[in-house]
Enzyme design. Structure first.
Site, PDB file in Angstrom:
ATOM      1  N   ASP A 132     -12.827  -5.544   2.857  1.00 52.95           N
ATOM      2  CA  ASP A 132     -12.961  -5.837   1.430  1.00 52.95           C
ATOM      3  C   ASP A 132     -13.699  -7.121   1.070  1.00 52.95           C
ATOM      4  O   ASP A 132     -14.555  -7.124   0.211  1.00 52.95           O
ATOM      5  CB  ASP A 132     -11.562  -5.921   0.786  1.00 52.95           C
ATOM      6  N   TRP A 144      -4.062   6.193   2.449  1.00 60.47           N
ATOM      7  CA  TRP A 144      -5.419   5.640   2.564  1.00 60.47           C
ATOM      8  C   TRP A 144      -6.172   6.424   3.637  1.00 60.47           C
ATOM      9  O   TRP A 144      -5.590   6.802   4.680  1.00 60.47           O
ATOM     10  CB  TRP A 144      -5.368   4.151   2.953  1.00 60.47           C
ATOM     11  N   ASN A 145      -7.449   6.623   3.362  1.00 56.21           N
ATOM     12  CA  ASN A 145      -8.286   7.503   4.172  1.00 56.21           C
ATOM     13  C   ASN A 145      -8.383   7.097   5.648  1.00 56.21           C
ATOM     14  O   ASN A 145      -7.935   7.823   6.542  1.00 56.21           O
ATOM     15  CB  ASN A 145      -9.655   7.545   3.482  1.00 56.21           C
ATOM     16  N   TRP A 146      -8.952   5.922   5.938  1.00 54.50           N
ATOM     17  CA  TRP A 146      -9.151   5.605   7.360  1.00 54.50           C
ATOM     18  C   TRP A 146      -7.838   5.228   8.028  1.00 54.50           C
ATOM     19  O   TRP A 146      -7.641   5.501   9.216  1.00 54.50           O
ATOM     20  CB  TRP A 146     -10.296   4.621   7.608  1.00 54.50           C
ATOM     21  N   ASP A 147      -6.917   4.661   7.236  1.00 53.56           N
ATOM     22  CA  ASP A 147      -5.582   4.393   7.795  1.00 53.56           C
ATOM     23  C   ASP A 147      -4.981   5.681   8.358  1.00 53.56           C
ATOM     24  O   ASP A 147      -4.396   5.701   9.442  1.00 53.56           O
ATOM     25  CB  ASP A 147      -4.627   3.863   6.719  1.00 53.56           C
ATOM     26  N   GLU A 197      -0.372  -6.800   9.515  1.00 49.79           N
ATOM     27  CA  GLU A 197      -1.611  -6.163   9.038  1.00 49.79           C
ATOM     28  C   GLU A 197      -2.806  -6.750   9.784  1.00 49.79           C
ATOM     29  O   GLU A 197      -3.699  -6.035  10.211  1.00 49.79           O
ATOM     30  CB  GLU A 197      -1.743  -6.386   7.522  1.00 49.79           C
ATOM     31  N   TYR A 202       1.213  -1.042  -7.232  1.00 54.00           N
ATOM     32  CA  TYR A 202      -0.161  -1.184  -6.727  1.00 54.00           C
ATOM     33  C   TYR A 202      -1.139  -1.213  -7.896  1.00 54.00           C
ATOM     34  O   TYR A 202      -0.975  -0.495  -8.880  1.00 54.00           O
ATOM     35  CB  TYR A 202      -0.530  -0.004  -5.804  1.00 54.00           C
ATOM     36  N   TYR A 222      -7.963 -12.449   5.254  1.00 56.36           N
ATOM     37  CA  TYR A 222      -8.304 -11.022   5.247  1.00 56.36           C
ATOM     38  C   TYR A 222      -9.477 -10.717   6.183  1.00 56.36           C
ATOM     39  O   TYR A 222      -9.315 -10.808   7.389  1.00 56.36           O
ATOM     40  CB  TYR A 222      -8.546 -10.610   3.794  1.00 56.36           C
ATOM     41  N   TRP A 223     -10.645 -10.398   5.667  1.00 57.65           N
ATOM     42  CA  TRP A 223     -11.758 -10.020   6.556  1.00 57.65           C
ATOM     43  C   TRP A 223     -12.759 -11.141   6.758  1.00 57.65           C
ATOM     44  O   TRP A 223     -13.887 -10.900   7.173  1.00 57.65           O
ATOM     45  CB  TRP A 223     -12.441  -8.762   6.011  1.00 57.65           C
ATOM     46  N   TYR A 242       0.841  -1.220   0.000  1.00 57.49           N
ATOM     47  CA  TYR A 242       0.000   0.000   0.000  1.00 57.49           C
ATOM     48  C   TYR A 242       0.866   1.257   0.000  1.00 57.49           C
ATOM     49  O   TYR A 242       1.084   1.877   1.037  1.00 57.49           O
ATOM     50  CB  TYR A 242      -0.915   0.002   1.227  1.00 57.49           C
TER      51      TYR A 242
HETATM   52  C1  DGY Z   1      -6.707  -3.034  -1.528  1.00 54.71           C
HETATM   53  O1  DGY Z   1      -6.207  -2.679  -2.591  1.00 54.71           O
HETATM   54  O2  DGY Z   1      -6.556  -4.144  -1.023  1.00 54.71           O
HETATM   55  C2  DGY Z   1      -7.441  -2.087  -0.741  1.00 54.71           C
HETATM   56  O3  DGY Z   1      -8.044  -2.628   0.362  1.00 54.71           O
HETATM   57  C3  DGY Z   1      -8.385  -1.272  -1.553  1.00 54.71           C
HETATM   58  O4  DGY Z   1      -8.470  -0.099  -0.852  1.00 54.71           O
END
Ligand code: DGY
Length: 426
Positions: free
Chosen positions: A167, A37-40, A396, A85, A352-353, A33
């Site tokens: 995500d 990033w916004n919330w980060d 992460e 990216y 991940y999530w 990344y």
């Molecule tokens: C990603 O690229 O994995 C991000 O979560 C998108 O913001």
């Protein structure tokens, strides 16, 4: 943890934050990344406030320099060129001078503003900087309700899973089935070159992420049109709770700065949101669920998105029920809080999530549990979070069964949360 351990971890966390600092913004982690990033960024500012107040304010100010004229604050700001990216600026095609993505992210900014404002030692600077950020954050919140709640139901929808930040949550699976994949441009993923593909979203999910991006780009990123034109409209209780809490915190700062109108407007938004959140409660699961706005039905997926609402001022009985869900998890898992109910057959410990533990979410939930008087379970989550750091470093996210580090390493927001957790634990 001994005082020596604490001070060692404290210093290591600061090292990670400094290593990822690019001057006026911080990357979440190198490689995976490489932009803002916004919330980060808002979580990062909370961490930076522990050792450099000025830098913490700058982190948020940089983010809001890239707010769109309509009020939206994008989820990625592409400050530099980096082919590592995907999808980059050309795929988003938002036409901004400094390229940005075209979707948004959970609005942690309202909460972060209040935290920086109340904690800053330099009161003159804090007032000046909060006064400048206040109207920008309010404009973003007004944007949410105008564009993502067009029927005035009190809750906003996300139009892309990346907006929730979660995500590949199981929450989106059903609604995501309606998103087509035909016609998307051929692409090469980059994320799987930086992180283990078994910890990341699948190709079927990426195809749909990209279809939505191309669809919205085809509509010129006109936010007045995107909501109704999206086949994916999900009302996420976690996302809404963050917005509701943001409105409440913005109101507190506005009041302290003598801006009664802003305070009243945001209190009103929060009250309407809290009332509407009740419609997402599930007695069967003892937590909130997502609502699929296209079908009008609750999504039967007990994820962490339905526990995050404890971060807003939900009724005490709801907070207690959420505390129980977490205690129950703790009997099954070595580390909490899993991002999905481990008893659900769809749970995946490393993906991940769909199962892993994320310290930023633990932080929001600890804050809410403490405010609700659920101190025992809050202490348990806090302990688990610090244990993960000791065992596996600043990952992460983490496997709740083993504590194994997953995804990217030396992660900024994890380091920021450690500074916060050490403070709460003190
Ligand atoms: C990603 O690229 O994995 C991000 O979560 C998108 O913001």
């Amino acid at each position: 943890m001994t005082p020596e351990d604490k001070s060692r971890i404290f210093n290591l966390a600061i090292e990670v934050l400094k290593e990822n600092d690019r001057g006026a913004y911080t990357v979440p982690t190198k490689g995976l990344y490489p932009f803002q990033w916004n919330w980060d960024s808002c979580f990062t500012a909370l961490g930076q406030a522990h050792f450099d107040e000025d830098r913490a304010w700058t982190e948020m100010e940089t983010l809001f320099e890239h707010q769109w004229p309509d009020g939206m604050v994008p989820h990625i700001i592409f400050h530099v060129h980096d082919d590592g990216y995907f999808p980059g600026p050309d795929v988003w095609g938002t036409g901004r001078a400094t390229p940005t993505s075209g979707i948004t992210q959970p609005p942690i900014a309202g909460f972060a503003l209040r935290q920086l404002f109340e904690r800053s030692a330099d009161r003159t600077a804090a007032e000046r900087r909060a006064r400048a950020l206040l109207p920008k954050i309010e404009k973003w919140f007004a944007w949410f309700y105008a564009n993502r709640d067009p029927q005035g139901q009190g809750l906003v929808a996300i139009l892309h899973p990346w907006e929730a930040g979660r995500d590949n949550s199981i929450d989106w699976d059903e609604a995501f089935d309606r998103v087509p994949t035909e016609g998307i441009a051929p692409y090469t993923r980059r994320d799987t070159q930086h992180a283990d593909p078994a910890h990341r979203p699948t190709k079927a999910q990426y195809d749909r992420y990209l279809w939505l991006v191309e669809h919205f780009r085809g509509l010129g990123w006109d936010n007045a049109r995107l909501h109704d034109a999206s086949p994916f409209q999900v009302v996420d209780p976690g996302f809404n709770a963050i917005l509701i809490r943001g409105c409440q915190d913005l109101a507190v700062v506005a009041e302290a700065l003598g801006n009664a109108d802003t305070a009243a407007r945001n209190r009103n938004r929060a009250a309407r949101g809290l009332a509407a959140l009740e419609n997402l409660w599930s007695d069967r699961h003892g937590q909130y669920l997502c609502l699929d706005r296209i079908t009008g039905t609750l999504i039967d997926s007990p994820s962490i998105g339905g526990l995050i609402p404890v971060f807003a001022a939900i009724p005490k009985s709801r907070a207690a029920a959420i505390g129980q869900v977490i205690q129950q998890q703790a009997t099954r898992l070595k580390y909490i809080i899993a991002s999905h109910d481990p008893d659900d057959p769809r749970f995946e410990a490393k993906r991940y999530w769909r199962g892993p533990v994320w310290l930023v979410v633990n932080y929001l939930i600890v804050d809410g549990l403490l405010a609700a008087g659920e101190t025992e379970v809050a202490a348990r989550v806090l302990r688990s979070s610090l244990d993960l750091i000791e065992q596996s470093g600043f990952a992460e996210y983490y496997d709740p069964l083993t504590g194994a580090p997953c995804g990217g390493g030396r992660f900024t927001w994890t380091a920021a949360m450690v500074l916060e957790f050490l403070d709460i634990a003190a």
